[in-house]
Write an enzyme that holds these catalytic residues in place. Sequence first.
Site, PDB file in Angstrom:
ATOM      1  N   ALA A  50       0.870  -1.168   0.000  1.00 21.88           N
ATOM      2  CA  ALA A  50       0.000   0.000   0.000  1.00 21.88           C
ATOM      3  C   ALA A  50       0.911   1.224   0.000  1.00 21.88           C
ATOM      4  O   ALA A  50       2.097   1.122   0.322  1.00 21.88           O
ATOM      5  CB  ALA A  50      -0.893  -0.008   1.225  1.00 21.88           C
TER       6      ALA A  50
ATOM      7  N   GLY B  28       0.681  -4.876   1.198  1.00 24.01           N
ATOM      8  CA  GLY B  28      -0.526  -4.922   0.379  1.00 24.01           C
ATOM      9  C   GLY B  28      -0.301  -5.582  -0.971  1.00 24.01           C
ATOM     10  O   GLY B  28      -1.243  -6.127  -1.559  1.00 24.01           O
TER      11      GLY B  28
HETATM   12  C1  HXC Z   1       5.090   4.326  -1.271  1.00 29.70           C
HETATM   13  C2  HXC Z   1       6.976   3.358  -2.123  1.00 29.70           C
HETATM   14  C3  HXC Z   1       6.617   2.113  -1.559  1.00 29.70           C
HETATM   15  C4  HXC Z   1       5.392   2.036  -0.815  1.00 29.70           C
HETATM   16  C5  HXC Z   1       8.475   1.874  -2.598  1.00 29.70           C
HETATM   17  N1  HXC Z   1       8.128   3.150  -2.761  1.00 29.70           N
HETATM   18  N2  HXC Z   1       7.574   1.204  -1.874  1.00 29.70           N
HETATM   19  N3  HXC Z   1       6.215   4.450  -1.968  1.00 29.70           N
HETATM   20  N4  HXC Z   1       4.679   3.175  -0.709  1.00 29.70           N
HETATM   21  N5  HXC Z   1       4.957   0.907  -0.284  1.00 29.70           N
HETATM   22  C6  HXC Z   1       8.854   4.201  -3.476  1.00 29.70           C
HETATM   23  C7  HXC Z   1      10.069   4.668  -2.717  1.00 29.70           C
HETATM   24  O1  HXC Z   1       9.694   5.599  -1.732  1.00 29.70           O
HETATM   25  C8  HXC Z   1      10.899   5.282  -3.819  1.00 29.70           C
HETATM   26  O2  HXC Z   1      10.374   6.544  -4.128  1.00 29.70           O
HETATM   27  C9  HXC Z   1      10.598   4.366  -4.999  1.00 29.70           C
HETATM   28  O3  HXC Z   1       9.380   3.686  -4.693  1.00 29.70           O
HETATM   29  C10 HXC Z   1      11.669   3.317  -5.225  1.00 29.70           C
HETATM   30  O4  HXC Z   1      11.863   2.630  -4.002  1.00 29.70           O
HETATM   31  P1  HXC Z   1      13.312   2.399  -3.352  1.00 29.70           P
HETATM   32  O5  HXC Z   1      13.084   2.138  -1.917  1.00 29.70           O
HETATM   33  O6  HXC Z   1      14.241   3.500  -3.721  1.00 29.70           O
HETATM   34  O7  HXC Z   1      13.746   1.062  -4.118  1.00 29.70           O
HETATM   35  P2  HXC Z   1      14.723  -0.087  -3.621  1.00 29.70           P
HETATM   36  O8  HXC Z   1      15.906   0.520  -2.906  1.00 29.70           O
HETATM   37  O9  HXC Z   1      14.946  -0.960  -4.798  1.00 29.70           O
HETATM   38  O10 HXC Z   1      13.899  -0.889  -2.505  1.00 29.70           O
HETATM   39  C11 HXC Z   1      12.741  -1.617  -2.833  1.00 29.70           C
HETATM   40  C12 HXC Z   1      11.915  -1.991  -1.578  1.00 29.70           C
HETATM   41  C13 HXC Z   1      11.628  -0.709  -0.773  1.00 29.70           C
HETATM   42  C14 HXC Z   1      12.715  -2.991  -0.710  1.00 29.70           C
HETATM   43  C15 HXC Z   1      10.653  -2.668  -2.049  1.00 29.70           C
HETATM   44  O11 HXC Z   1      11.086   0.279  -1.648  1.00 29.70           O
HETATM   45  C16 HXC Z   1      10.665  -0.909   0.356  1.00 29.70           C
HETATM   46  O12 HXC Z   1      11.045  -1.434   1.382  1.00 29.70           O
HETATM   47  N6  HXC Z   1       9.418  -0.482   0.175  1.00 29.70           N
HETATM   48  C17 HXC Z   1       8.408  -0.550   1.186  1.00 29.70           C
HETATM   49  C18 HXC Z   1       7.926  -1.962   1.341  1.00 29.70           C
HETATM   50  C19 HXC Z   1       6.861  -2.051   2.419  1.00 29.70           C
HETATM   51  O13 HXC Z   1       7.114  -1.772   3.593  1.00 29.70           O
HETATM   52  N7  HXC Z   1       5.623  -2.426   2.020  1.00 29.70           N
HETATM   53  C20 HXC Z   1       4.540  -2.543   2.925  1.00 29.70           C
HETATM   54  C21 HXC Z   1       3.839  -1.240   3.005  1.00 29.70           C
HETATM   55  S1  HXC Z   1       2.599  -1.260   4.273  1.00 29.70           S
HETATM   56  P3  HXC Z   1      11.306   7.838  -4.257  1.00 29.70           P
HETATM   57  O14 HXC Z   1      10.338   8.960  -4.446  1.00 29.70           O
HETATM   58  O15 HXC Z   1      12.114   7.896  -3.007  1.00 29.70           O
HETATM   59  O16 HXC Z   1      12.142   7.540  -5.480  1.00 29.70           O
HETATM   60  C22 HXC Z   1       1.299  -2.006   3.546  1.00 29.70           C
HETATM   61  C23 HXC Z   1       0.089  -2.027   4.384  1.00 29.70           C
HETATM   62  C24 HXC Z   1      -0.873  -3.031   3.868  1.00 29.70           C
HETATM   63  O17 HXC Z   1       1.328  -2.451   2.441  1.00 29.70           O
HETATM   64  C25 HXC Z   1      -2.147  -2.974   4.635  1.00 29.70           C
HETATM   65  C26 HXC Z   1      -3.277  -2.511   3.822  1.00 29.70           C
HETATM   66  C27 HXC Z   1      -3.325  -2.938   2.420  1.00 29.70           C
END
Ligand code: HXC
Length: 261
Positions: free
Chosen positions: A66, A111
Amino acid sequence: SNYEYIQVSEPRPGVGQVTLNRPKALNALCTPLINELNAALTEFQSSPTVRAILLTGSQKAFAAGADIKEMAPLTFSQAYTTSFIESWSNLTTGALKKPLIAAVSGHALGGGCELALMADIIYCTSSANFGQPEIKLGTIPGAGGSQRLTRAVGKAKAMELILTGKSFSGEEAERWGVAARSFATYEELMEAALKTAETIAGYSKVAVMAAKEVVNKSQDLPLRDGVEYERRVFHSLFGSQDQKIGMKAFAEKKKAEWSDE
Ligand code: HXC
C-alpha cells in the site's frame, strides 16, 4: 480506456490482462490505483470476450505495498469513516466470477502480497520477494494477509512471517503452497501465466465459474458443508448444455465446442 496507474490489454484469445504501471513507486497501491484496478476488473467481468484475467506488475515489482506516503498521515477516524482498504475486497466479494491469475515478479510486499493472495492462482519467479513487512512500520496487514497467508502456509509460518516482517522467496512460496508454480526467469513466468490463462479461457465459461466458486467456498465453509455445496453445484451443471457437449465430445473423440450455455 484511459488509466493512469494501470495498463489493460487482451494479449491472447479470451485473456484480459491488467498490468500495474506505477514504476516510480514500484507499483505502490495508492487508492486511485486500486480504483482503476476495480474499474478494469469490472469491465473484464462484463466483457463478452474475456474468460480469464491475468494480473501482473513489472519484472522489478508486482507491488511494493500500500502507498506508505498516503497512509502516513491518516488518522483513525479518517481510516474508519472512509473504510480505508475495504474497496480492495471488491476482488474477493464474489463480484469477480472469472478466474484471476497473478503473475508475480520482484517485490510483492505488504498490500502487494495481500493483493496476490486475493488471486485465484499465483505464479511467480523463484526470486520473487514476498512478505508482510507492516510490523516494521508499526502496523499490521490490513488487506487480508493475516487470514489468507495463514490459511496458505499454516499458523506457525504465518505467525513468524508477520511478527518478524521477514520476506520469503518465490521458490519458498511455491514450496509452501502460496504459489501454484515458480519459474527461473521472468520470461518463463509470463509465458506460463499467459498459457494457463489461455487454457482456462478455452473451457466452458459456466464450468470454469462454478469450479472457481466451489474452490473458494472451501476457504469459508466447514468440510461437510463444503462437500455438500460442491455436490449441489455439480448437480446443477447437469442442467448446462456444456456438460452434454463436453461428454459427447469425449465419447466421439472430438474437441468440445462450448456453447457457454
Ligand atoms: C510508497 C513506495 C513504496 C510504498 C516503494 N516506494 N515502496 N512508496 N509506498 N509501499 C517508493 C520509494 O519511496 C521510492 O520513491 C521508490 O518507490 C523506489 O523505491 P526504493 O526504496 O528507492 O527502491 P529499492 O531501494 O529498490 O527498494 C525496494 C523496496 C523498498 C525494498 C521494495 O522500496 C521498500 O522497502 N518499500 C516498502 C515496502 C513495504 O514496507 N511495504 C509494505 C507497506 S505497508 P522515491 O520517491 O524515493 O524515489 C502495507 C500495508 C498493507 O502495504 C495494509 C493494507 C493494504
